[in-house]
Motif scaffolding. Structure first.
Motif, PDB file in Angstrom:
ATOM      1  N   SER A 181       0.657  -1.237   0.039  1.00  0.00           N
ATOM      2  CA  SER A 181      -0.208  -0.302   0.412  1.00  0.00           C
ATOM      3  C   SER A 181       1.380   1.133   0.092  1.00  0.00           C
ATOM      4  CB  SER A 181      -0.950  -0.082   1.158  1.00  0.00           C
ATOM      5  OG  SER A 181      -0.360  -0.694   2.361  1.00  0.00           O
ATOM      6  N   LEU A 182       1.996   1.324   0.218  1.00  0.00           N
ATOM      7  CA  LEU A 182       3.329   2.590   0.500  1.00  0.00           C
ATOM      8  C   LEU A 182       3.214   2.265  -0.467  1.00  0.00           C
ATOM      9  CD1 LEU A 182       5.108   1.991   4.294  1.00  0.00           C
ATOM     10  CD2 LEU A 182       3.988   3.904   2.903  1.00  0.00           C
ATOM     11  N   ASN A 183       3.671   1.636  -1.357  1.00  0.00           N
ATOM     12  CA  ASN A 183       4.360   1.922  -3.029  1.00  0.00           C
ATOM     13  C   ASN A 183       3.176   2.645  -4.074  1.00  0.00           C
ATOM     14  OD1 ASN A 183       6.715   0.388  -2.360  1.00  0.00           O
ATOM     15  ND2 ASN A 183       6.399  -1.378  -3.622  1.00  0.00           N
ATOM     16  N   GLY A 184       1.981   1.182  -3.103  1.00  0.00           N
ATOM     17  CA  GLY A 184       0.600   2.311  -4.498  1.00  0.00           C
ATOM     18  C   GLY A 184       0.877   3.418  -3.905  1.00  0.00           C
ATOM     19  N   ILE A 185       0.164   4.019  -2.310  1.00  0.00           N
ATOM     20  CA  ILE A 185       1.179   5.687  -2.048  1.00  0.00           C
ATOM     21  C   ILE A 185       1.361   6.583  -3.279  1.00  0.00           C
ATOM     22  CG2 ILE A 185       0.973   7.165  -0.634  1.00  0.00           C
ATOM     23  CD1 ILE A 185      -0.687   5.775   1.001  1.00  0.00           C
ATOM     24  N   TRP A 186       2.963   5.821  -3.736  1.00  0.00           N
ATOM     25  CA  TRP A 186       3.743   6.691  -3.939  1.00  0.00           C
ATOM     26  C   TRP A 186       3.184   6.577  -5.550  1.00  0.00           C
ATOM     27  CZ3 TRP A 186       5.294   8.305   0.094  1.00  0.00           C
ATOM     28  CH2 TRP A 186       5.749   8.075   1.292  1.00  0.00           C
ATOM     29  N   LEU A 187       3.389   5.849  -6.275  1.00  0.00           N
ATOM     30  CA  LEU A 187       3.044   5.508  -7.324  1.00  0.00           C
ATOM     31  C   LEU A 187       1.770   6.287  -7.928  1.00  0.00           C
ATOM     32  CD1 LEU A 187       4.334   1.762  -7.825  1.00  0.00           C
ATOM     33  CD2 LEU A 187       5.086   3.710  -9.116  1.00  0.00           C
ATOM     34  N   ALA A 188       0.537   6.057  -7.124  1.00  0.00           N
ATOM     35  CA  ALA A 188      -0.400   6.775  -7.136  1.00  0.00           C
ATOM     36  C   ALA A 188      -0.534   8.465  -8.227  1.00  0.00           C
ATOM     37  CB  ALA A 188      -1.629   7.025  -6.747  1.00  0.00           C
ATOM     38  N   GLY A 189      -1.496   7.725  -9.098  1.00  0.00           N
ATOM     39  CA  GLY A 189      -1.751   9.310 -10.576  1.00  0.00           C
ATOM     40  C   GLY A 189      -2.474  10.055 -10.181  1.00  0.00           C
ATOM     41  N   ASP A 190      -3.195   9.563  -9.754  1.00  0.00           N
ATOM     42  CA  ASP A 190      -4.346  10.928  -8.729  1.00  0.00           C
ATOM     43  C   ASP A 190      -5.623  10.119  -7.119  1.00  0.00           C
ATOM     44  OD1 ASP A 190      -6.893   8.697  -8.530  1.00  0.00           O
ATOM     45  OD2 ASP A 190      -6.533   7.505 -10.199  1.00  0.00           O
ATOM     46  N   LEU A 191      -6.363  11.341  -6.980  1.00  0.00           N
ATOM     47  CA  LEU A 191      -6.782  11.312  -6.082  1.00  0.00           C
ATOM     48  C   LEU A 191      -7.128  10.517  -5.319  1.00  0.00           C
ATOM     49  CD1 LEU A 191      -8.087  15.134  -5.806  1.00  0.00           C
ATOM     50  CD2 LEU A 191      -5.564  14.133  -5.327  1.00  0.00           C
ATOM     51  N   PHE A 192      -8.051   9.312  -6.191  1.00  0.00           N
ATOM     52  CA  PHE A 192      -8.986   9.152  -5.186  1.00  0.00           C
ATOM     53  C   PHE A 192      -7.911   7.265  -5.086  1.00  0.00           C
ATOM     54  CE2 PHE A 192     -11.792   4.966  -5.232  1.00  0.00           C
ATOM     55  CZ  PHE A 192     -13.118   6.358  -4.231  1.00  0.00           C
ATOM     56  N   ASN A 193      -7.146   6.962  -5.714  1.00  0.00           N
ATOM     57  CA  ASN A 193      -5.986   5.791  -5.455  1.00  0.00           C
ATOM     58  C   ASN A 193      -5.593   6.045  -4.931  1.00  0.00           C
ATOM     59  OD1 ASN A 193      -7.047   3.967  -7.389  1.00  0.00           O
ATOM     60  ND2 ASN A 193      -5.694   5.173  -8.938  1.00  0.00           N
ATOM     61  N   LEU A 194      -4.521   7.567  -4.129  1.00  0.00           N
ATOM     62  CA  LEU A 194      -4.513   7.534  -2.813  1.00  0.00           C
ATOM     63  C   LEU A 194      -5.268   7.464  -1.782  1.00  0.00           C
ATOM     64  CD1 LEU A 194      -2.451  11.387  -4.311  1.00  0.00           C
ATOM     65  CD2 LEU A 194      -1.116   9.189  -3.659  1.00  0.00           C
ATOM     66  N   TYR A 195      -6.539   7.611  -2.191  1.00  0.00           N
ATOM     67  CA  TYR A 195      -7.439   8.277  -0.657  1.00  0.00           C
ATOM     68  C   TYR A 195      -7.411   6.231  -0.639  1.00  0.00           C
ATOM     69  CZ  TYR A 195     -12.047   6.373   1.539  1.00  0.00           C
ATOM     70  OH  TYR A 195     -12.901   5.540   1.976  1.00  0.00           O
ATOM     71  N   VAL A 196      -7.441   5.379  -1.757  1.00  0.00           N
ATOM     72  CA  VAL A 196      -7.952   3.804  -1.133  1.00  0.00           C
ATOM     73  C   VAL A 196      -6.416   3.137  -0.690  1.00  0.00           C
ATOM     74  CG1 VAL A 196      -7.840   1.933  -2.090  1.00  0.00           C
ATOM     75  CG2 VAL A 196      -8.997   3.234  -2.908  1.00  0.00           C
ATOM     76  N   GLY A 197      -4.870   4.086  -1.016  1.00  0.00           N
ATOM     77  CA  GLY A 197      -4.067   3.696  -0.934  1.00  0.00           C
ATOM     78  C   GLY A 197      -3.991   4.051   0.585  1.00  0.00           C
ATOM     79  N   LEU A 198      -4.138   4.869   1.190  1.00  0.00           N
ATOM     80  CA  LEU A 198      -3.810   6.155   2.742  1.00  0.00           C
ATOM     81  C   LEU A 198      -4.989   4.533   3.330  1.00  0.00           C
ATOM     82  CD1 LEU A 198      -4.895   9.435   2.237  1.00  0.00           C
ATOM     83  CD2 LEU A 198      -2.907   8.407   3.463  1.00  0.00           C
ATOM     84  N   GLU A 199      -6.072   4.469   3.699  1.00  0.00           N
ATOM     85  CA  GLU A 199      -6.439   3.670   3.953  1.00  0.00           C
ATOM     86  C   GLU A 199      -5.883   2.430   4.076  1.00  0.00           C
ATOM     87  OE1 GLU A 199      -8.406   5.223   5.340  1.00  0.00           O
ATOM     88  OE2 GLU A 199     -10.663   4.587   4.859  1.00  0.00           O
ATOM     89  N   LEU A 200      -5.829   1.310   2.795  1.00  0.00           N
ATOM     90  CA  LEU A 200      -4.415  -0.025   3.357  1.00  0.00           C
ATOM     91  C   LEU A 200      -4.097   0.109   3.800  1.00  0.00           C
ATOM     92  CD1 LEU A 200      -5.247  -1.163  -0.460  1.00  0.00           C
ATOM     93  CD2 LEU A 200      -6.235  -1.898   1.641  1.00  0.00           C
TER      94      LEU A 200
END
Lengths: 499, 491, 111
Positions: B117-136
């Motif tokens: 999930s950390l890698n997901g946050i670093w790689l996310a390009g849009d705000l909603f994926n950031l949200y999902v990453g944050l939650e995970l």
């Protein structure tokens, strides 16, 4: 990349690597640790000696790589840096020998010698730093590596002194950083250069430069024990004698004084600093420190404390010499950097000898110690005479040049300061010398740790003191020789004043 | 071949393996997985360094419905530091978990989920994926906090979870408003569309509040010390080094990358102000602690405050000062990650060795376990911002930015903050040099496993080495794509 | 008043009520409910306010679906931890007292 690139790094590495190795060597492997330590010290002296010859023949020694942005990490050997590096590497050897004798049979020796080497590595880095940024790196490293030495005994008193030491030096470091960062944002990155680098700055920045100068001197002045920033020094006397010897004769206070030399000569340039009206206030501050330190020294009853205040006073001779703005006073100040180091280390060695051999720490108890410990007392006497400035000791040479330089620079009031201070020095040193030789020895010494055998005391402790005492005389007697500290200081002054 | 998806697939695969096949030796297998992960990260790093930023659309679904992953200079730097610290923590955990058998069962799956999930946050390009990453990230992190499942850690975990969820709601509300106003969640598009109006301000305020809570910035810090101070040592290291940085990363990207034009100077100064409060409050609280892990946890509160100083230094100042602040801030993220993980790992070793968490129990340990104390010291050097260290370079860049832009109040904060840090670091050293404690027989310790001591020392050494090699990450930060957004930021 | 504004207003109202509860109530279960209601409010705003741009925008629907999944997982995790916490401490609120870590916590046997 040739050998000239690597030599400055190697000087640093000799003590840095030995620090790491010493940390790893178990506490009980004395001989291994000692042999390694001495070997490193000798190698270092050899390299420094080689570079001294090289610099004399106009060779360039420089290690440089980029740290961040436009800032380089620069180690460079010029005449001034070798003055300090030579002093430190020489005294490192003798202090190490002394410390090995002094700490025999006590715990935590690996820790002690490890940090001791780190401390010397920092001093070397300070000596050879080629710009303010590099200087700051080693200046802070020195703070950190000396803390464990100050608190080495681990007693409540030592820990409290350590705290005082940290408060002063950390705050000083923060102020110094502020000055350096500000200067960088005004003029960008630059290296130390003979006759300074700031002359071409736009005149509208002059007030800023004056403030920065004050910040830099305040930051450095903590370590140089300028009044009123000297409070840590007497308290740090709680450390073991070899630490007092190295710290207060060489490493810490000299690092501060040396930094002030760098700032005045190689950053601002002495003429530019004078034109900014910065030198006279500094000279006055140094004079106040000289007198104040001497007066305080008279009031001390503890031998090491008296020596500490004497250091406060003596280090400011260096700064006074620089601030006078004249080549002869410069020679006097620079040569005192070296002379004071040798003489003060002798005195601290002797103070440690008295404490270790016959358990004497108070001046009052020293009476008659000259009969029990003649060689030690002879060394002490030489050191004391040097501090007062009696010929033919090294101290006389320093004071002679300082006084001459003061006349030449048109500041006769400095002569009064020098004379007063010498008189005060005599007041607090001569009674000790008198007591040593002509006092009546007590029936029983306070605590006789080491019996009188072939030597009056442990030879590991005795010889370093005798040798440094011999140096103090030699530097005075042979001052005119081509390779004496005085000649070297003249070389630096010539290069600074005659571009 | 695009490497980006592997950075998510590898940790997820290993998470499943360690969850479903607990009979395997999952510790050593995890180490192997970390090697693979590090290799993939290194390759991506090299590729971005050579060819510039890369994008990847999962399953070839394009935005807005698909998920686009972006790897630019900042991203790969963070990916690299994450892989590095996670690898060392995994190595440390191999030894540490020997005395925590039960916790080991769930440590490894959570560890891998956290990494993914950390890698997901670093790689996310849009705000909603950031949200999902944050939650995970939150779920995995909370799970790791409560591994030891006693009353105190459960309470800390609950407090953490509740605050994190509240923060997520704030974030999501802001995202909803932004989407309704601009019809896109892609950060690059948003950067072009965004305008200073009421919707934007409310949205950004909501997002910021949510992220400040998650980053534990003063005055929302209160959940952090019990959670970070109470967790197992490798967990604390991961949490303090990486997890809190993830929400800060989003905050920085949003304000300085996307919303640079709409960030009012007063807001930026306000961020700086709460940062300054965090520095001093965290420092004073750290000084008052009598448990070593709580001291380190409060130190995190203080150090996070420095990050907030980036905003006033980077927003509304000249381009070169903005650049310096941005570089300094990101360098501080890296330096603090290395130093704080080293510190938590070394403290974990010390606590294990002396069998108590009290600072007083460390009396006289300076000769008993010198390596761990040395690691603590080196990490401390970086935290204090003394040269040579990554922390110092970060402070230097920020100082340059503050002096250059004439913001002297932040110069004062930076200088005093370092001194305050020194006081609580040396509080530990003072105790460790106490010789009377040694003489009175205290300070007898168990031998610590060598792997634990070396892990901490390694990370601390890197924190120092960053003082010499800071040019490398700083160079990456100014790769084309980041540069262009920075130019916007400073206009 | 258009439908999307209604959605938004109701959503905002829900969020305000739930946020009030979240801060005022100390009972952990009530706070989980409050969190869920806050989430619903946000989802309402999300689907509601995006409608006016096109006929039906699929993106908010997808987002809300994902959001619901996340919220359910969060609730499950919170309930799980709460249950264990309740079993160990018989407390339904977090007090300062729960957070002070005793010296013995690492040695404390697990239940």
């Amino acid at each position: 990349m040739n050998i000239n690139f690597w030599l400055p790094l190697m000087v640093l590495a000799t003590s840095l690597v030995s620090a790491i190795v010493i940390f790893i060597i178990p506490d009980e492997r004395n001989i291994l640790r000692g042999a390694f330590n001495l070997l490193a010290a000798i190698v270092k002296i050899a390299i420094v000696a080689g570079m001294i010859v090289g610099v004399y023949y106009q060779q360039e020694f420089e290690t440089r790589f980029t740290l961040i942005g436009d800032i380089d990490f620069v180690l460079r050997a010029d005449a001034l840096s070798l003055l300090f590096a030579g002093l430190s590497s020489l005294l490192w050897l003798f202090t190490t020998i002394y410390a090995m004798g002094y700490l025999r049979g006590t715990p935590n020796r690996s820790r002690f010698f490890g940090f001791f080497s780190l401390c010397v590595a920092s001093t070397m880095g300070i000596a050879m730093a080629g710009n303010l940024f590099t200087f700051l790196i080693f200046f802070e490293m020195l703070t950190l590596s000396t803390y464990p030495l100050v608190v080495h005994k681990g007693s409540k008193e030592a820990l409290n002194s350590g705290r005082t030491y940290l408060i002063y030096t950390m705050a000083g470091g923060a102020v110094l950083l502020l000055g350096i960062a500000w200067l960088h944002s005004v003029v960008g990155a630059f290296d130390f250069a003979e006759t300074g680098v700031l002359r071409d700055v736009d005149a509208s920045f002059y007030p800023t430069l004056q403030i920065i100068f004050i910040l830099l001197i305040a930051g450095l002045g903590v370590k140089a024990a300028l009044v009123p920033l000297h409070g840590w020094l007497p308290k740090a006397m709680v450390a073991p004698a070899p630490v007092s010897a190295l710290l207060h004769a060489v490493a810490v206070v000299k690092a501060g004084a040396f930094g002030i030399v760098r700032v005045i000569y190689n950053v601002y340039g002495v003429e530019f600093a004078a034109s900014l009206q910065l030198l006279l206030p500094l000279a006055i501050l140094a004079s106040i420190t000289i007198i104040y330190g001497s007066v305080q020294a008279i009031r001390q009853l503890d031998l090491k404390k008296r020596l500490a205040f004497s250091t406060v006073s003596q280090v400011s001779y260096i700064i006074l010499g620089l601030a006078l703005f004249g080549p002869i006073a410069t020679v006097g100040g620079l040569v005192h950097l070296l002379h004071q180091g040798i003489m003060k280390v002798t005195l601290f060695f002797c103070a440690g000898l008295y404490a270790e051999t016959i358990g004497v720490k108070k001046i009052a108890d020293l009476s008659g110690a000259g009969q029990r410990m003649p060689l030690t007392s002879a060394a002490f006497t030489i050191g004391a005479f040097g501090m007062i400035g009696i010929p033919p000791t090294a101290g006389f040479v320093s004071k002679w040049y300082l006084g001459w330089g003061a006349m030449e620079a048109g500041a006769p009031w400095v002569l009064a300061v020098l004379l007063t201070s010498s008189a005060l020095n005599a007041i607090y040193f001569l009674p000790i010398v008198h007591k040593l030789w002509f006092g009546k020895a007590p029936q029983q010494w306070p605590a006789e740790h080491i019996p009188f055998k072939r030597f009056e005391t442990n030879p590991w402790l005795l010889w370093p003191a005798i040798i440094t005492a011999a140096f103090s005389i030699g530097a005075g007697l042979l001052a005119a020789a081509g390779w004496s500290p005085l000649s070297w200081a003249e070389l630096i002054a010539v290069r600074e004043y005659l571009p | 071949m695009n490497l980006i998806p592997f950075l998510l697939v590898i940790p997820l695969a290993w998470a499943l393996i360690s969850l479903l096949l607990p009979r395997l030796p999952i510790g050593p297998i995890a180490l192997l997985g970390m090697l693979v992960q590090s290799l993939a990260t290194a390759l991506l790093w090299r590729s971005v360094q050579l060819h510039g930023a890369e994008r990847y659309a999962i399953g070839d679904w394009m935005a807005p419905l698909g998920i686009t992953l972006v790897a630019d200079g900042l991203t790969v730097t963070l990916l690299a530091i994450t892989a590095l610290i996670a690898m060392v923590c995994a190595f440390y955990a191999l030894f540490y978990l020997r005395s925590h058998r039960h916790e080991a069962r769930y440590f490894w799956p959570l560890f891998w989920f956290l990494l993914a999930s950390l890698n997901g946050i670093w790689l996310a390009g849009d705000l909603f994926n950031l949200y999902v990453g944050l939650e995970l990230v939150t779920f995995a992190a909370v799970g790791m906090v409560i591994l030891s499942a006693n009353r105190q850690t459960l309470a800390a975990g609950l407090r953490y979870l509740y605050m994190a969820l509240l923060g997520s709601i704030g974030y999501l509300l802001g995202v909803a408003l932004l989407y309704s106003a601009y019809g896109t969640l892609d950060m690059r598009q948003l950067a072009e569309l965004i305008e200073p109006n009421w919707t934007t301000h409310v949205a950004m305020l909501s997002i910021s509040l949510g992220l400040l809570v998650k980053t534990a910035i003063f005055p929302f810090h209160f959940w952090l010390p019990p959670a970070h101070g109470g967790a197992l040592a490798p967990v604390s290291a991961l949490l303090s080094a990486l997890v809190v940085k993830s929400s800060f990363y989003i905050l920085a990207r949003l304000w300085l990358d996307v919303g640079a034009d709409v960030l009012p100077v007063i807001t930026a100064q306000g961020f700086g102000l709460i940062g300054a409060c965090a520095i001093f409050y965290g420092g004073f609280k750290a000084l008052q602690q009598d448990e070593i892990k709580m001291l380190v946890a409060y130190s995190t509160v203080a150090q996070l405050g420095y990050l907030m100083l980036v905003f006033p230094l980077a927003a509304g100042t000249a381009p070169e000062h903005s650049m310096l602040a941005w570089q300094g801030g990101m360098l501080h993220v890296l330096a603090h990650a290395l130093a704080k993980s080293a510190m938590f790992l070394s403290v974990g070793t010390l606590v294990l060795a002396v069998g108590s968490k009290k600072i007083d129990a460390l009396a006289g340990i300076s000769t008993r376990i010198p390596l761990s104390l040395f690691a603590f010291g080196l990490a401390g050097v970086s935290l204090m911002g003394l040269p040579p260290s990554g922390g110092f370079n970060a402070k230097w860049l920020m100082l340059q930015s503050a002096i250059g832009s004439g913001q002297w109040h932040w110069v004062v904060v930076l200088s005093l903050g370092s001194l305050l840090t020194a006081t609580y670091i040396f509080k530990v050293f003072r105790v460790s040099f106490d010789q009377q404690a040694i003489d009175s027989g205290k300070g007898l310790v168990k031998r610590a496993p060598w792997g634990m001591e070396l892990s901490a020392l390694f990370l601390a050494g890197l924190a120092i080495a960053l003082g010499f090699a800071a040019a490398l990450p700083v160079e990456l930060l100014s790769l084309p794509e980041v540069e262009s957004s920075l130019m916007e930021a400073s206009q | 008043m258009s439908a999307n504004l209604w959605f938004a207003l109701v959503g905002a109202g829900l969020i305000a009520l739930a946020a009030f509860t979240f801060f005022v109530q100390t009972h952990l279960l009530r706070r989980i409910f409050a969190f869920n209601i806050m989430g619903s409010g946000v989802f309402l705003i999300m689907v509601g306010m995006a409608q006016h741009l096109r006929q039906t925008d699929p993106v908010p629907q997808a987002l809300v679906l994902t959001g619901i999944v996340v919220a359910v997982s969060a609730t499950a995790l919170a309930l799980l931890i709460f249950r264990r916490f309740y079993a160990l401490s018989a407390a339904v609120t977090l007090t300062q007292d729960n957070d002070t870590l005793g010296d013995s916590y690492e040695q404390e046997p697990r239940q």
